[in-house]
Design a protein around this motif. Structure first.
Motif, short mmCIF file in Angstrom:
data_model
loop_
_atom_site.label_atom_id
_atom_site.label_comp_id
_atom_site.label_asym_id
_atom_site.label_seq_id
_atom_site.Cartn_x
_atom_site.Cartn_y
_atom_site.Cartn_z
N THR A 3 0.85 -1.18 0.00
CA THR A 3 0.00 0.00 0.00
C THR A 3 0.89 1.23 0.00
OG1 THR A 3 -1.79 -1.11 1.17
CG2 THR A 3 -1.76 1.30 1.25
N VAL A 4 0.68 2.10 -0.98
CA VAL A 4 1.46 3.33 -1.09
C VAL A 4 0.55 4.50 -0.74
CG1 VAL A 4 2.87 4.79 -2.57
CG2 VAL A 4 2.88 2.30 -2.91
N PHE A 5 0.95 5.28 0.25
CA PHE A 5 0.21 6.45 0.71
C PHE A 5 1.02 7.67 0.30
CE2 PHE A 5 -0.85 9.64 3.98
CZ PHE A 5 -2.24 9.57 3.99
N GLY A 6 0.49 8.45 -0.67
CA GLY A 6 1.32 9.57 -1.11
C GLY A 6 0.76 10.36 -2.26
N SER A 7 1.65 11.03 -2.95
CA SER A 7 1.29 12.04 -3.95
C SER A 7 1.09 11.45 -5.34
CB SER A 7 2.39 13.10 -4.01
OG SER A 7 3.64 12.48 -4.32
N ILE A 8 0.25 12.16 -6.10
CA ILE A 8 -0.01 11.83 -7.50
C ILE A 8 0.10 13.15 -8.27
CG2 ILE A 8 -1.65 10.92 -9.17
CD1 ILE A 8 -3.01 9.45 -6.79
N ASN A 9 1.01 13.21 -9.23
CA ASN A 9 1.24 14.44 -9.99
C ASN A 9 1.28 14.19 -11.49
OD1 ASN A 9 1.62 16.01 -7.66
ND2 ASN A 9 3.84 15.66 -7.65
N MET A 10 1.09 15.27 -12.22
CA MET A 10 1.47 15.29 -13.63
C MET A 10 2.77 16.09 -13.70
SD MET A 10 0.79 14.30 -16.70
CE MET A 10 -0.96 13.92 -16.80
N ASP A 11 3.79 15.52 -14.35
CA ASP A 11 5.08 16.18 -14.48
C ASP A 11 5.18 16.88 -15.84
OD1 ASP A 11 5.70 15.04 -12.06
OD2 ASP A 11 7.12 13.56 -12.89
N LEU A 12 5.55 18.14 -15.83
CA LEU A 12 5.82 18.90 -17.05
C LEU A 12 7.32 19.10 -17.12
CD1 LEU A 12 2.91 21.51 -16.83
CD2 LEU A 12 2.96 19.30 -18.02
N VAL A 13 7.95 18.52 -18.16
CA VAL A 13 9.40 18.44 -18.22
C VAL A 13 9.94 19.23 -19.41
CG1 VAL A 13 11.38 16.88 -18.38
CG2 VAL A 13 9.31 16.15 -17.18
N ALA A 14 10.97 20.04 -19.13
CA ALA A 14 11.66 20.78 -20.19
C ALA A 14 13.14 20.42 -20.15
CB ALA A 14 11.47 22.28 -20.00
N ARG A 15 13.71 20.08 -21.29
CA ARG A 15 15.14 19.79 -21.38
C ARG A 15 15.89 21.08 -21.68
NH1 ARG A 15 16.22 14.51 -20.76
NH2 ARG A 15 18.41 15.12 -20.94
N VAL A 16 16.98 21.30 -20.96
CA VAL A 16 17.77 22.53 -21.10
C VAL A 16 19.24 22.19 -21.16
CG1 VAL A 16 16.08 23.98 -19.92
CG2 VAL A 16 17.83 22.80 -18.58
N GLY A 17 20.03 23.13 -21.71
CA GLY A 17 21.47 22.92 -21.73
C GLY A 17 22.04 22.90 -20.32
N ARG A 18 21.51 23.77 -19.47
CA ARG A 18 21.88 23.79 -18.07
C ARG A 18 20.70 24.33 -17.27
NH1 ARG A 18 23.08 28.96 -16.75
NH2 ARG A 18 23.57 30.38 -18.48
N ILE A 19 20.64 23.97 -16.02
CA ILE A 19 19.54 24.39 -15.16
C ILE A 19 19.72 25.85 -14.77
CG2 ILE A 19 18.47 24.01 -12.90
CD1 ILE A 19 19.22 21.02 -13.27
N ALA A 20 18.65 26.61 -14.84
CA ALA A 20 18.71 28.05 -14.58
C ALA A 20 19.14 28.35 -13.15
CB ALA A 20 17.36 28.69 -14.85
N ARG A 21 19.94 29.40 -13.01
CA ARG A 21 20.28 29.92 -11.68
C ARG A 21 19.19 30.89 -11.24
NH1 ARG A 21 25.22 30.16 -14.51
NH2 ARG A 21 24.80 32.35 -15.04
N PRO A 22 19.13 31.24 -9.95
CA PRO A 22 18.11 32.20 -9.49
C PRO A 22 18.15 33.50 -10.30
CG PRO A 22 19.18 31.19 -7.61
CD PRO A 22 19.94 30.73 -8.83
#
Length: 316
Positions: A3-22
């Protein structure tokens, strides 16, 4: 039963050259949608691994009355997960926004939505009294997870708690209560150190020292997952178990940790010894990195068995 008790999401994914800084904007050619949520991911990983065997996998959670919610429920059913205890409510389905860089590393922001309405009361006794393993994470209200864990322990189930994502702030008593309701604690390197710190233990950044302390002080098994370095488990008596990862050229590491937890739960439900369950979970997690999306690359039992019989190199 798992039994798994937890979250269910839809993931929206974008591929990038590098992850953005703040404060920085980074362009991506397109966004793709994938099924996710740590709870749903772990349920799918367990269901694919248990296959059509005697161990059933059930999900307890909540989704919105929207397009994402319907799609998430259909996906869980298609993967063989029992969704009778998933409520449909008047809140948006949880959504995760994920960027993945060229090396396969990721950064994730989660809009919880319906996941914040998940309640321990949503889990009927049939999913606890007959459950051999109950799996929890930290993407739904902690108080509800604690109540569910208490009920599960009272019913005689084994509780596997994946402390992810680790809270930015939490009362020490809440962490102590969580550890007191846990049989198997699963953390990554950073989470191990953070949980130990919440308990007042300064381990100097040493995740393996943290795991030993947590195992001893709480009388549980603490498993630290360390990516390409595999996983280490420490029992309350100091006994250690190690499992190696398989070398891969990662396409996307999203969901690798959830694959580990789901496959580990299947192994424990099958009464495998801890070392064997960890070995299978590590190889499955490696396989999951070869495909984009949290659930897309999660292996079936057949795929894992094939991988276990071939060369340790899975990168081809």
């Amino acid at each position: 039963m798992i039994t798994v008790f937890g979250s269910i999401n839809m993931d929206l994914v974008a591929r990038v050259g590098r992850i953005a800084r703040p404060g920085e904007t980074v362009l991506s050619p397109r966004a793709s949608s994938f099924f996710g949520g740590k709870g749903a991911n772990q349920a799918v990983a367990a269901a694919r691994m248990c296959g059509a065997g005697s161990i059933n996998v059930a999900m307890v959670g909540a989704v919105g009355d929207d397009v994402f919610g319907k799609a998430c429920l259909d996906n869980l059913r298609e993967n063989g997960v029992d969704v009778e205890a998933v409520r449909i409510i008047d809140e948006p389905t949880g959504c995760a926004f994920i960027t993945v860089d060229d090396s396969g590393e990721n950064a994730i922001t989660v809009a919880s939505g319906a996941n914040m309405a998940v309640r321990a009361a949503d889990a009927p006794e049939r999913l606890l009294s007959g459950a051999s393993v109950v799996v929890l994470q930290i993407e739904v209200p902690l108080a509800e997870s604690l109540e569910l864990a208490r009920r599960a322990r009272k019913a005689g189930a084994m509780v596997v708690w994946n402390v992810a994502p680790v809270p930015s702030a939490i009362e020490r008593m809440a962490i102590a209560d969580m550890l007191a309701t846990t049989d198997v604690l699963v953390v990554n390197e950073h989470e191990a150190v953070a949980v130990a710190a919440f308990m007042g233990e300064d381990v100097g950044g040493n995740c393996f020292k943290a795991s030993s302390i947590l195992a001893r002080m709480s009388g549980l098994v603490c498993i630290v997952t360390a990516g390409a370095k595999g996983a280490l488990a420490v029992g309350p008596d100091g006994t250690q178990y190690r499992a190696a990862a398989r070398p891969v050229t990662a396409v996307d590491t999203t969901g690798a940790g959830d694959t580990f937890v789901g496959v580990l739960a299947c192994g424990l439900a099958e009464k495998r010894d801890l070392g064997d369950a960890m070995r299978r979970a590590c190889v499955a997690a490696s396989l999951s990195c070869l495909t984009s999306g949290a659930q897309a690359g999660m292996p079936t039992r057949e795929a894992l068995e094939r991988a276990l019989t071939v060369s340790p190199t899975l990168a081809e």
